[in-house]
Design a protein around this motif. Structure first.
Motif, PDB file in Angstrom:
ATOM      1  N   VAL A 148       0.829  -1.205   0.000  1.00 42.68           N
ATOM      2  CA  VAL A 148       0.000   0.000   0.000  1.00 42.68           C
ATOM      3  C   VAL A 148       0.863   1.254   0.000  1.00 42.68           C
ATOM      4  CG1 VAL A 148      -0.269   0.076   2.529  1.00 42.68           C
ATOM      5  CG2 VAL A 148      -2.007   1.113   1.063  1.00 42.68           C
ATOM      6  N   SER A 149       2.026   1.210   0.652  1.00 47.14           N
ATOM      7  CA  SER A 149       2.926   2.372   0.649  1.00 47.14           C
ATOM      8  C   SER A 149       3.472   2.630  -0.752  1.00 47.14           C
ATOM      9  CB  SER A 149       4.080   2.153   1.630  1.00 47.14           C
ATOM     10  OG  SER A 149       4.791   0.972   1.320  1.00 47.14           O
ATOM     11  N   GLU A 150       3.691   1.564  -1.521  1.00 48.00           N
ATOM     12  CA  GLU A 150       4.165   1.709  -2.896  1.00 48.00           C
ATOM     13  C   GLU A 150       3.063   2.278  -3.785  1.00 48.00           C
ATOM     14  OE1 GLU A 150       7.227  -2.131  -2.612  1.00 48.00           O
ATOM     15  OE2 GLU A 150       5.295  -2.314  -3.626  1.00 48.00           O
ATOM     16  N   VAL A 223      -6.749   4.265   1.830  1.00 52.51           N
ATOM     17  CA  VAL A 223      -6.851   3.052   1.012  1.00 52.51           C
ATOM     18  C   VAL A 223      -7.449   1.913   1.840  1.00 52.51           C
ATOM     19  CG1 VAL A 223      -5.605   1.402  -0.442  1.00 52.51           C
ATOM     20  CG2 VAL A 223      -4.889   3.800  -0.389  1.00 52.51           C
ATOM     21  N   PHE A 224      -7.038   1.804   3.106  1.00 48.85           N
ATOM     22  CA  PHE A 224      -7.613   0.795   4.003  1.00 48.85           C
ATOM     23  C   PHE A 224      -9.129   0.990   4.110  1.00 48.85           C
ATOM     24  CE2 PHE A 224      -3.370  -0.223   5.354  1.00 48.85           C
ATOM     25  CZ  PHE A 224      -3.447  -1.481   5.943  1.00 48.85           C
ATOM     26  N   ILE A 225      -9.551   2.235   4.296  1.00 55.55           N
ATOM     27  CA  ILE A 225     -10.987   2.530   4.456  1.00 55.55           C
ATOM     28  C   ILE A 225     -11.753   2.161   3.190  1.00 55.55           C
ATOM     29  CG2 ILE A 225     -12.656   4.403   4.729  1.00 55.55           C
ATOM     30  CD1 ILE A 225     -10.585   5.787   6.560  1.00 55.55           C
ATOM     31  N   LYS A 239     -11.599 -11.131   6.699  1.00 54.27           N
ATOM     32  CA  LYS A 239     -10.957  -9.927   7.218  1.00 54.27           C
ATOM     33  C   LYS A 239      -9.855  -9.532   6.229  1.00 54.27           C
ATOM     34  CE  LYS A 239      -8.730  -8.034  11.353  1.00 54.27           C
ATOM     35  NZ  LYS A 239      -8.207  -8.351  12.714  1.00 54.27           N
ATOM     36  N   ILE A 240     -10.064  -8.449   5.491  1.00 56.23           N
ATOM     37  CA  ILE A 240      -9.113  -8.097   4.440  1.00 56.23           C
ATOM     38  C   ILE A 240      -8.568  -6.689   4.629  1.00 56.23           C
ATOM     39  CG2 ILE A 240     -10.282  -9.617   2.797  1.00 56.23           C
ATOM     40  CD1 ILE A 240     -11.278  -7.016   1.386  1.00 56.23           C
ATOM     41  N   SER A 241      -7.490  -6.425   3.902  1.00 57.19           N
ATOM     42  CA  SER A 241      -6.837  -5.115   3.883  1.00 57.19           C
ATOM     43  C   SER A 241      -6.248  -4.936   2.490  1.00 57.19           C
ATOM     44  CB  SER A 241      -5.727  -5.067   4.934  1.00 57.19           C
ATOM     45  OG  SER A 241      -4.634  -5.881   4.521  1.00 57.19           O
ATOM     46  N   PRO A 242      -5.664  -3.783   2.183  1.00 61.38           N
ATOM     47  CA  PRO A 242      -5.002  -3.638   0.877  1.00 61.38           C
ATOM     48  C   PRO A 242      -3.939  -4.704   0.632  1.00 61.38           C
ATOM     49  CG  PRO A 242      -5.282  -1.491   1.890  1.00 61.38           C
ATOM     50  CD  PRO A 242      -5.709  -2.495   2.918  1.00 61.38           C
ATOM     51  N   HIS A 243      -3.288  -5.163   1.713  1.00 58.62           N
ATOM     52  CA  HIS A 243      -2.233  -6.164   1.557  1.00 58.62           C
ATOM     53  C   HIS A 243      -2.799  -7.501   1.072  1.00 58.62           C
ATOM     54  CE1 HIS A 243       2.073  -6.233   2.185  1.00 58.62           C
ATOM     55  NE2 HIS A 243       1.995  -7.467   2.624  1.00 58.62           N
ATOM     56  N   THR A 244      -4.098  -7.732   1.296  1.00 61.87           N
ATOM     57  CA  THR A 244      -4.718  -8.967   0.829  1.00 61.87           C
ATOM     58  C   THR A 244      -4.648  -9.065  -0.688  1.00 61.87           C
ATOM     59  OG1 THR A 244      -6.256  -8.767   2.699  1.00 61.87           O
ATOM     60  CG2 THR A 244      -6.786 -10.414   1.020  1.00 61.87           C
ATOM     61  N   PHE A 245      -4.721  -7.926  -1.378  1.00 59.42           N
ATOM     62  CA  PHE A 245      -4.607  -7.933  -2.836  1.00 59.42           C
ATOM     63  C   PHE A 245      -3.204  -8.374  -3.257  1.00 59.42           C
ATOM     64  CE2 PHE A 245      -8.317  -5.347  -2.222  1.00 59.42           C
ATOM     65  CZ  PHE A 245      -9.088  -5.526  -3.359  1.00 59.42           C
ATOM     66  N   ARG A 246      -2.200  -7.955  -2.494  1.00 60.25           N
ATOM     67  CA  ARG A 246      -0.811  -8.361  -2.782  1.00 60.25           C
ATOM     68  C   ARG A 246      -0.648  -9.862  -2.579  1.00 60.25           C
ATOM     69  NH1 ARG A 246       4.657  -6.501  -2.781  1.00 60.25           N
ATOM     70  NH2 ARG A 246       6.021  -7.490  -1.259  1.00 60.25           N
TER      71      ARG A 246
END
Length: 297
Positions: A148-150, A223-225, A239-246
């Motif tokens: 997400v930082s990238e 992005v999390f929201i 339970k997901i977050s942007p990192h789940t896409f990665r």
């Protein structure tokens, strides 16, 4: 040797000599701050901390209900701090030398299947400029496997869509080239040419790809929201977050037969051991196939 001076020096060491990202530096400083919080009531300076004190410290943080992973990460930050003290101050006895981190199991990351990804992206309201931005953003997040930082730090000047590559700045300010598929590139072009071009841009933010309504770069929290809200819309129980896409990006590549070294390069992992966790996800899938279809299962 006092806490304030050594912690300030540690910050400069991480910034200048280790070239760590701001988020990593904050995490390391927070680790040392926890040790300071434990040590100061005992009148212990950094050089006075002993292995026995560190064992008591680990028991202390364990009392807060932290996971073994969190405890190991805190200990890693403190080990780096004492390495710095050895280099900078000539500290002869490193109290962390014989301290072992808690044993960690290899946690299999949660992933989304392609249907769930399509449902999440399909739930975006494309009638608004923000909706078009969010679609492009999630297509890039999943299509390139970015952190997400990238993603929020992605620059317009680092897009090479004509040859389907983007350049991203990963951990420790390390740059890498990542291929971007035609699907993600298509929606990124639409956002850039039909939405972003009409948006006022805050001074200093001209080169950032994804902007908020005020023309400033999107934050990680935003992005999390966005991801959490979409999960609610489709009633997703995971339970997901942007990192789940990665994680999903990497898992789907491995399941499809991609070379593990290639996946490592795309993710920007320093060690292939980190990437190998996605082979376990694939094995879980294979095991489920045997259980479901084999007559002797």
């Amino acid at each position: 040797m006092d806490w304030t001076t050594t912690i300030n020096g540690f910050r400069h060491y991480l910034q200048l000599e280790r070239a760590m990202s701001a988020n990593t530096i904050d995490a390391y400083l927070d680790d040392v701050a926890k040790l300071r919080q434990f040590a100061e009531p005992l009148n212990l300076s950094p050089s006075a901390v002993t292995p026995a004190n560190l064992q008591d410290f680990l028991a202390w943080i364990n009392g807060f209900g932290l996971s073994a992973y969190s405890q190991a990460r805190i200990l890693s930050g403190i080990k780096t701090f004492y390495l710095f003290l050895s280099l900078e101050y000539g500290l002869l006895e490193n109290p962390t030398a014989l301290i072992q981190a808690p044993r960690l199991g290899r946690k299999i990351p949660d992933i989304l299947n392609i249907t769930e990804i399509d449902q999440l992206i399909g739930a975006i309201d494309l009638s608004t400029p923000e909706g078009m931005r969010n679609k492009a953003m999630l297509e890039v997040l999943y299509g390139c496997g970015l952190r997400v930082s990238e993603l929020v730090g992605l620059k317009v000047s680092n897009l090479f869509l004509d040859v389907e590559f983007i350049k991203v700045e990963g951990k420790g300010s390390k740059e890498r080239l990542v291929p971007i598929g035609s699907h993600a590139a298509k929606y990124l072009r639409i956002y850039l040419n039909d939405v972003r071009i009409h948006q006022p841009v805050k001074r200093g933010s001209e080169d950032f790809v994804f902007l908020n309504r005020r023309g400033a770069p999107l934050t990680r929290v935003m992005v999390f929201i966005i991801v959490k809200d979409l999960a609610k819309v489709i009633g997703l129980k995971k339970k997901i977050s942007p990192h789940t896409f990665r994680h999903s990006f990497a898992s789907h590549l491995v399941e499809g037969g991609a070379d593990l070294r290639a996946v490592q390069e795309m993710l920007g992992h320093e060690s292939i051991t980190t990437t190998e966790i996605y082979t376990h996800v694939d094995r879980d899938y294979l095991q489920s196939v045997i259980t479901q279809y084999h007559p002797r299962a």
